[in-house]
Scaffold this active site. Structure first.
Site, PDB file in Angstrom:
ATOM      1  N   CYS A  95      -8.578 -10.768   5.421  1.00  0.00           N
ATOM      2  CA  CYS A  95      -8.047  -9.519   5.990  1.00  0.00           C
ATOM      3  C   CYS A  95      -8.740  -9.166   7.305  1.00  0.00           C
ATOM      4  O   CYS A  95      -8.151  -8.529   8.164  1.00  0.00           O
ATOM      5  CB  CYS A  95      -8.214  -8.382   5.003  1.00  0.00           C
ATOM      6  N   GLU A 117      -7.227  -0.460   0.659  1.00  0.00           N
ATOM      7  CA  GLU A 117      -7.898  -1.445   1.523  1.00  0.00           C
ATOM      8  C   GLU A 117      -6.810  -2.392   1.995  1.00  0.00           C
ATOM      9  O   GLU A 117      -6.385  -3.284   1.250  1.00  0.00           O
ATOM     10  CB  GLU A 117      -8.986  -2.202   0.723  1.00  0.00           C
ATOM     11  N   GLY A 146       0.833  -1.216   0.000  1.00  0.00           N
ATOM     12  CA  GLY A 146       0.000   0.000   0.000  1.00  0.00           C
ATOM     13  C   GLY A 146       0.863   1.260   0.000  1.00  0.00           C
ATOM     14  O   GLY A 146       0.565   2.244  -0.677  1.00  0.00           O
TER      15      GLY A 146
HETATM   16  P1  NAD Z   1      -0.014  -7.911  -1.691  1.00  0.00           P
HETATM   17  O1  NAD Z   1       0.046  -6.533  -1.152  1.00  0.00           O
HETATM   18  O2  NAD Z   1       1.194  -8.747  -1.686  1.00  0.00           O
HETATM   19  O3  NAD Z   1      -0.522  -7.892  -3.228  1.00  0.00           O
HETATM   20  C1  NAD Z   1      -1.687  -7.223  -3.639  1.00  0.00           C
HETATM   21  C2  NAD Z   1      -1.548  -6.821  -5.106  1.00  0.00           C
HETATM   22  O4  NAD Z   1      -0.444  -5.944  -5.227  1.00  0.00           O
HETATM   23  C3  NAD Z   1      -1.312  -7.975  -6.069  1.00  0.00           C
HETATM   24  O5  NAD Z   1      -2.085  -7.769  -7.238  1.00  0.00           O
HETATM   25  C4  NAD Z   1       0.176  -7.891  -6.362  1.00  0.00           C
HETATM   26  O6  NAD Z   1       0.507  -8.322  -7.662  1.00  0.00           O
HETATM   27  C5  NAD Z   1       0.447  -6.405  -6.237  1.00  0.00           C
HETATM   28  N1  NAD Z   1       1.813  -6.132  -5.772  1.00  0.00           N
HETATM   29  C6  NAD Z   1       2.570  -6.887  -4.936  1.00  0.00           C
HETATM   30  N2  NAD Z   1       3.764  -6.316  -4.721  1.00  0.00           N
HETATM   31  C7  NAD Z   1       3.772  -5.157  -5.430  1.00  0.00           C
HETATM   32  C8  NAD Z   1       4.730  -4.125  -5.628  1.00  0.00           C
HETATM   33  N3  NAD Z   1       5.933  -4.158  -5.036  1.00  0.00           N
HETATM   34  N4  NAD Z   1       4.407  -3.082  -6.432  1.00  0.00           N
HETATM   35  C9  NAD Z   1       3.202  -3.021  -7.017  1.00  0.00           C
HETATM   36  N5  NAD Z   1       2.251  -3.990  -6.891  1.00  0.00           N
HETATM   37  C10 NAD Z   1       2.529  -5.045  -6.110  1.00  0.00           C
HETATM   38  O7  NAD Z   1      -1.216  -8.615  -0.896  1.00  0.00           O
HETATM   39  P2  NAD Z   1      -1.717 -10.117  -0.990  1.00  0.00           P
HETATM   40  O8  NAD Z   1      -0.692 -11.026  -0.428  1.00  0.00           O
HETATM   41  O9  NAD Z   1      -2.243 -10.402  -2.356  1.00  0.00           O
HETATM   42  O10 NAD Z   1      -2.977 -10.040  -0.001  1.00  0.00           O
HETATM   43  C11 NAD Z   1      -2.842 -10.128   1.385  1.00  0.00           C
HETATM   44  C12 NAD Z   1      -2.900  -8.779   2.052  1.00  0.00           C
HETATM   45  O11 NAD Z   1      -4.040  -8.051   1.602  1.00  0.00           O
HETATM   46  C13 NAD Z   1      -3.102  -8.891   3.560  1.00  0.00           C
HETATM   47  O12 NAD Z   1      -2.355  -7.893   4.215  1.00  0.00           O
HETATM   48  C14 NAD Z   1      -4.589  -8.629   3.754  1.00  0.00           C
HETATM   49  O13 NAD Z   1      -4.948  -8.187   5.024  1.00  0.00           O
HETATM   50  C15 NAD Z   1      -4.821  -7.607   2.702  1.00  0.00           C
HETATM   51  N6  NAD Z   1      -6.231  -7.589   2.315  1.00  0.00           N
HETATM   52  C16 NAD Z   1      -6.991  -6.505   2.633  1.00  0.00           C
HETATM   53  C17 NAD Z   1      -8.340  -6.502   2.315  1.00  0.00           C
HETATM   54  C18 NAD Z   1      -9.239  -5.344   2.637  1.00  0.00           C
HETATM   55  O14 NAD Z   1     -10.352  -5.302   2.118  1.00  0.00           O
HETATM   56  N7  NAD Z   1      -8.834  -4.396   3.451  1.00  0.00           N
HETATM   57  C19 NAD Z   1      -8.893  -7.602   1.668  1.00  0.00           C
HETATM   58  C20 NAD Z   1      -8.078  -8.679   1.368  1.00  0.00           C
HETATM   59  C21 NAD Z   1      -6.745  -8.660   1.681  1.00  0.00           C
END
Ligand code: NAD
Length: 478
Positions: free
Chosen positions: A258, A224, A207
């Site tokens: 999450c 999110e 994020g």
């Molecule tokens: P992640 O942050 O690793 O990846 C999410 C997305 O970001 C993916 O599409 C990925 O390809 C992209 N991404 C990853 N690294 C990146 C980078 N360095 N630069 C740009 N894009 C990048 O998350 P995840 O492992 O897919 O999901 C788990 C996390 O998401 C947990 O922390 C969970 O709590 C959170 N989550 C939040 C919600 C919510 O609604 N608040 C819902 C589901 C999951």
């Protein structure tokens, strides 16, 4: 069954097609944006029908990705999308209507209103844990608000991404909505573009990367995110119900939620009862050997399995006790539902979002100790309170902060499309669902319409005593 499509050949090819689709959408945005509520409803309706047509394939895709049980797919991937769709279809005319705003007396002779205009071309980046739900729910809000959309789903659930691409391609021209598959490299390229809004769902660490990239173009963001969602079970709670709902909220999707209860504080006097009830429900839900029960999903990949095993061994090395669990199968990405007591607060388990089927349980005596501990961490995405004492409930709500949560349940607030959903600071920025989702993807354009001459027409230079007295009167009385 949808086969996973060939990954795009190289990052150079990706960059070309990303740029081509982005430019197409930029050119097409005013055409899409001026659509009426009836036209947007028709688009959402077409999407609805196509989505339902692929219900079986969606279930097969998620089984292939991480052995998600078809009933759980219905409950956590299909239903949230259909309920968002139905809500949007019934509310879209209201949401889009210009909203009349009170005009202060000093501006007499004019009227004011808000016009909801689309942000424009928006990017949705989604995670793997509820890949369909967390991609298509924001998509519905974005379409309701009249946007063009590029979607970048997670590379970790490729079958889900492939079926989403198929559905989107069947419903929309790429000049309106397009799915671009790929991992971090593709995401990074997308983030260079001057989107009008980015809706990101994922981890707090990514994020921050998204927000930094967005800042370069002054692109607005909705983040999110995740974090550790605490759960409190006080001495007045119905322990059976609390244990059942916590077990359901924690072990669904193998804890990869999450808003899963990350860890539990239970009143000292109820600790043994609570642990025993948790055990009973784990047995009822998943049998003596959960590895053989199809309702129990798997960890998404080996990296995450090893991460979770690392948390367990680190906690045990620091004195934690495993009450239930232990069994794991590396080939299968399987970890049994695990309950841990006595985890040290310095352990990895307590310093990271668990995101897996491990539940640390702590006993407490004084509620203020619990509140102080929660306050010392980041603001959680959700907090759950099990209690029948309204004073305790109010005390906890008034003395802590969290994105959302439930009283006497876990995670179910997500299902109410009338509630804003999202975090606060480390757990997120901005809200989604229903009207909040619509607003997220809209610019509230504030417009004042001058109908008849007003006092301001008199207050033009050169200023004199009379005009100064008029200004003084306005400051004092209006
Ligand atoms: P992640 O942050 O690793 O990846 C999410 C997305 O970001 C993916 O599409 C990925 O390809 C992209 N991404 C990853 N690294 C990146 C980078 N360095 N630069 C740009 N894009 C990048 O998350 P995840 O492992 O897919 O999901 C788990 C996390 O998401 C947990 O922390 C969970 O709590 C959170 N989550 C939040 C919600 C919510 O609604 N608040 C819902 C589901 C999951």
């Amino acid at each position: 069954m949808t086969e996973v499509m060939e990954p795009i050949k190289s990052i150079e090819t990706d960059i070309k097609s990303i740029k081509r689709i982005f430019d197409l959408q930029i050119r097409n945005q005013y055409e899409v944006g001026k659509s009426t509520s009836g036209e947007r409803r028709a688009k959402i309706d077409k999407f609805h029908k196509t989505f339902i047509k692929y219900r079986i394939e969606i279930k097969e895709a998620l089984y292939r990705d991480f052995k998600k049980h078809p009933a759980e797919v219905d409950m956590t991937e299909i239903y949230p999308v259909t309920s968002e769709i139905k809500h949007a279809k019934s509310q879209i005319s209201n949401w889009m209507r210009d909203r009349s705003i009170h005009t202060p007396i000093a501006l007499i002779g004019s009227s004011s209103y808000i016009k909801y205009e689309p942000k424009g071309v928006v990017l949705i980046i989604s995670p793997w844990n509820f890949p369909i739900n967390l991609t298509f729910c924001p998509l519905i809000s974005a379409i309701a608000a009249g946007n063009n959309v590029i979607i970048k789903p997670s590379e970790l659930t490729p079958h889900a991404s492939a079926i989403m691409r198929k559905i989107v391609e069947e419903v929309f021209e790429e000049s309106e909505v397009a799915v671009i598959e790929g991992g971090v490299e593709v995401s990074t390229e997308l983030l260079r573009l001057p989107f009008n809004h980015i809706f990101f769902t994922g981890s707090p660490s990514v994020g921050k990367i998204v927000m930094e990239a967005a800042a370069k173009n002054l692109t607005s963001v909705t983040l999110e995110l995740g974090g550790k969602s605490p759960t409190i079970v006080d001495e007045t709670a119905n322990i059976e119900i609390a244990a059942k709902r916590i077990a359901q909220g924690k072990f669904a999707n193998n804890g990869q939620i999450c808003i899963a209860p990350d860890y539990v504080y239970v009143h000292e006097s109820k600790k043994e009862l609570f642990l025993s009830a948790l055990n009973t429900f784990i047995g009822q839900f998943y049998g003596d050997d959960p590895s053989k029960e199809s309702s129990y999903n798997r960890i998404v990949n080996k990296r995450h399995l090893l991460r979770l095993q690392g948390y367990i061994s680190d906690a045990v090395s620091k004195g934690a006790k495993i009450i239930t669990g232990v069994k794991a199968d590396k080939e299968e990405n399987y970890i049994a539902p695990t309950i841990i007591t006595g985890a040290d607060k310095s352990s990895d388990l307590m310093n990271n979002e668990i995101f897996g089927p491990i539940l640390p349980v702590f006993a407490y005596n004084q509620l203020d100790e619990v509140v102080n501990e929660i306050r010392s961490g980041e603001k959680p995405l959700a907090m759950y309170i099990f209690s029948s004492n309204s004073k305790n409930i109010d005390y906890i709500l008034n003395n802590t902060r969290a994105g959302g949560g439930c009283i006497n349940h876990c995670a179910v607030h997500y299902y109410n499309t009338n509630l804003p959903f999202g975090g606060s600071n480390n757990s997120g920025i901005g809200k989604s669902h229903g009207i909040e989702g619509f607003k997220t993807f809209s610019n509230e354009r504030g417009i004042l319409k001058q109908n008849i001459p007003n006092a301001l027409d008199l207050l033009v230079p050169p200023f004199n005593n009379f005009k100064q007295r008029l200004i003084d009167f306005t400051i004092k009385y209006l």
